[in-house]
Design a protein around this motif. Sequence first.
Motif, PDB file in Angstrom:
ATOM      1  N   THR A 228      -5.051   7.180  10.136  1.00  0.00           N
ATOM      2  CA  THR A 228      -5.535   7.619   8.854  1.00  0.00           C
ATOM      3  C   THR A 228      -5.464   6.842   7.669  1.00  0.00           C
ATOM      4  O   THR A 228      -6.093   6.808   6.577  1.00  0.00           O
ATOM      5  N   THR A 229      -4.178   6.064   7.548  1.00  0.00           N
ATOM      6  CA  THR A 229      -3.799   5.278   6.486  1.00  0.00           C
ATOM      7  C   THR A 229      -4.240   3.980   6.739  1.00  0.00           C
ATOM      8  O   THR A 229      -4.081   2.901   5.636  1.00  0.00           O
TER       9      THR A 229
ATOM     10  N   ASP B 132       0.988  -1.159  -0.089  1.00  0.00           N
ATOM     11  CA  ASP B 132       0.046  -0.176   0.125  1.00  0.00           C
ATOM     12  C   ASP B 132       0.811   1.347  -0.190  1.00  0.00           C
ATOM     13  O   ASP B 132       1.724   1.472   0.974  1.00  0.00           O
TER      14      ASP B 132
ATOM     15  N   GLY C  99      -3.113  -2.852  -1.392  1.00  0.00           N
ATOM     16  CA  GLY C  99      -4.080  -2.100  -2.499  1.00  0.00           C
ATOM     17  C   GLY C  99      -3.523  -1.685  -3.567  1.00  0.00           C
ATOM     18  O   GLY C  99      -4.195  -1.205  -4.516  1.00  0.00           O
TER      19      GLY C  99
ATOM     20  N   GLN D 160      -9.435   0.992  -7.843  1.00  0.00           N
ATOM     21  CA  GLN D 160      -8.532  -0.184  -7.565  1.00  0.00           C
ATOM     22  C   GLN D 160      -8.936  -1.425  -8.350  1.00  0.00           C
ATOM     23  O   GLN D 160      -8.315  -2.183  -8.479  1.00  0.00           O
TER      24      GLN D 160
HETATM   25  P1  ATP Z   1      -2.079   5.353  -8.795  1.00  0.00           P
HETATM   26  O1  ATP Z   1      -0.643   5.149  -9.075  1.00  0.00           O
HETATM   27  O2  ATP Z   1      -2.988   5.809  -9.852  1.00  0.00           O
HETATM   28  O3  ATP Z   1      -1.826   6.464  -7.721  1.00  0.00           O
HETATM   29  P2  ATP Z   1      -1.993   3.085  -7.310  1.00  0.00           P
HETATM   30  O4  ATP Z   1      -2.699   1.821  -7.635  1.00  0.00           O
HETATM   31  O5  ATP Z   1      -0.606   2.987  -7.237  1.00  0.00           O
HETATM   32  O6  ATP Z   1      -2.683   4.151  -8.146  1.00  0.00           O
HETATM   33  P3  ATP Z   1      -3.492   3.458  -4.983  1.00  0.00           P
HETATM   34  O7  ATP Z   1      -2.935   2.638  -3.905  1.00  0.00           O
HETATM   35  O8  ATP Z   1      -4.909   3.026  -5.479  1.00  0.00           O
HETATM   36  O9  ATP Z   1      -2.434   3.664  -5.821  1.00  0.00           O
HETATM   37  O10 ATP Z   1      -3.663   4.805  -4.439  1.00  0.00           O
HETATM   38  C1  ATP Z   1      -4.087   5.836  -5.288  1.00  0.00           C
HETATM   39  C2  ATP Z   1      -4.372   7.004  -4.139  1.00  0.00           C
HETATM   40  O11 ATP Z   1      -5.350   6.627  -2.971  1.00  0.00           O
HETATM   41  C3  ATP Z   1      -3.194   7.368  -3.243  1.00  0.00           C
HETATM   42  O12 ATP Z   1      -2.454   8.500  -3.746  1.00  0.00           O
HETATM   43  C4  ATP Z   1      -3.921   8.097  -2.033  1.00  0.00           C
HETATM   44  O13 ATP Z   1      -4.447   9.259  -2.243  1.00  0.00           O
HETATM   45  C5  ATP Z   1      -5.251   7.187  -1.809  1.00  0.00           C
HETATM   46  N1  ATP Z   1      -4.723   6.158  -0.935  1.00  0.00           N
HETATM   47  C6  ATP Z   1      -4.268   4.904  -1.029  1.00  0.00           C
HETATM   48  N2  ATP Z   1      -3.866   4.016  -0.198  1.00  0.00           N
HETATM   49  C7  ATP Z   1      -4.301   5.009   1.068  1.00  0.00           C
HETATM   50  C8  ATP Z   1      -4.166   4.694   2.432  1.00  0.00           C
HETATM   51  N3  ATP Z   1      -3.664   3.701   2.889  1.00  0.00           N
HETATM   52  N4  ATP Z   1      -4.621   5.766   3.109  1.00  0.00           N
HETATM   53  C9  ATP Z   1      -5.003   7.062   2.636  1.00  0.00           C
HETATM   54  N5  ATP Z   1      -4.915   7.093   1.410  1.00  0.00           N
HETATM   55  C10 ATP Z   1      -4.654   6.134   0.282  1.00  0.00           C
END
Ligand code: ATP
Length: 315
Positions: free
Chosen positions: A61-62, A50, A116, A257
């Motif tokens: 928060t995360t 993540d 995710g 996602q």
């Molecule tokens: P992308 O590369 O398009 O950002 P990804 O699949 O790499 O997509 P994701 O994990 O889907 O990334 O996250 C996209 C966005 O969602 C992050 O930039 C953030 O704003 C939010 N996000 C993801 N995980 C968390 C978390 N654990 N807590 C808070 N916000 C999150």
Amino acid sequence: MERFKPSAISARRRKQKIVVIMGATGAGKSRLSIDFATRFFGNSEVINSDKMQVYSGLDITTNKITMQERFGVPHHLLGVINPTKSPFTPSDFRKVGSEIISDVKSRRGLPLVVGGSNSLIYSLVAKRFDPEADVFKEIDPDPVSSELRYDCCFIWVDVSLPVLNRYLSKRVDEMLESGMFEELVDFFRSGEHESVNRSGLGQAIGLPEFETYFRDFPGYRGVDGADSEEDVTGLAEAYNEAVRKIKDNTCQLAKKQVSKILRLRDAGWEVRRIDATEAFRAVMTAESGGTRVAEIWEKQVVEPSVKIVKQFLDE
Ligand code: ATP
């Protein structure tokens, strides 16, 4: 002279086996990984995928898994990256993640990649990874590498989106009750929000949404004593607005996602979907107790996914 041992050579050439637990935020990936590690595959070590949870800070928060919830299962790349430095990129994850996988393998462990962020998962396992390419772009995406550098067992914990959305909204309320707001207050009060990298942890859902609230209502700090009446009303409205946006953005995140997982699957990745919807329906039904939820989770999520992983490990 050393004897030629074909079996040893082919074993050396065989790709390393890893298990990847994918799914939208809130779908139960961490819970499943702990079920795996504590009850079925005792040598497992979790590698967090993540992209917000890799940073230190903002644990509530995360939504990082707590120490207690980890049940002693080793977790890597969880809360270890300095959020004020340059962001942790997919290329960094590819490099560090593969080193961790080799370490886990050297301990005869089973690496469980859990999280995710599909862009991180992709960067880690794709045979050829181009940091400039974007395989998840909505318009004209770059081609997905169908060749993988590990022998992967992809488990996708899926929950029907309407059910997941209801759950996510409830989860945001629970996170706020368990200290998310206070965590954010401390973060803004201490000035950390100014030093955090905007392209990294600064994007965590919760931070941008509460920014207006903290900026427009300095009274939250309690520095100036009691707020004026207008301030109190305005504060409540701004708070509710921030919470509404957090819920909205979390649901949007879940949807995105899922579409990224489908993109990988459509490109030929053998992603095994496990439907956890019933367990989440039970969570949302007021009268169903924890035992019923646990029973459904066991039957519909744990059992089928353990079967898939066992088969994969035996191959
Ligand atoms: P992308 O590369 O398009 O950002 P990804 O699949 O790499 O997509 P994701 O994990 O889907 O990334 O996250 C996209 C966005 O969602 C992050 O930039 C953030 O704003 C939010 N996000 C993801 N995980 C968390 C978390 N654990 N807590 C808070 N916000 C999150």
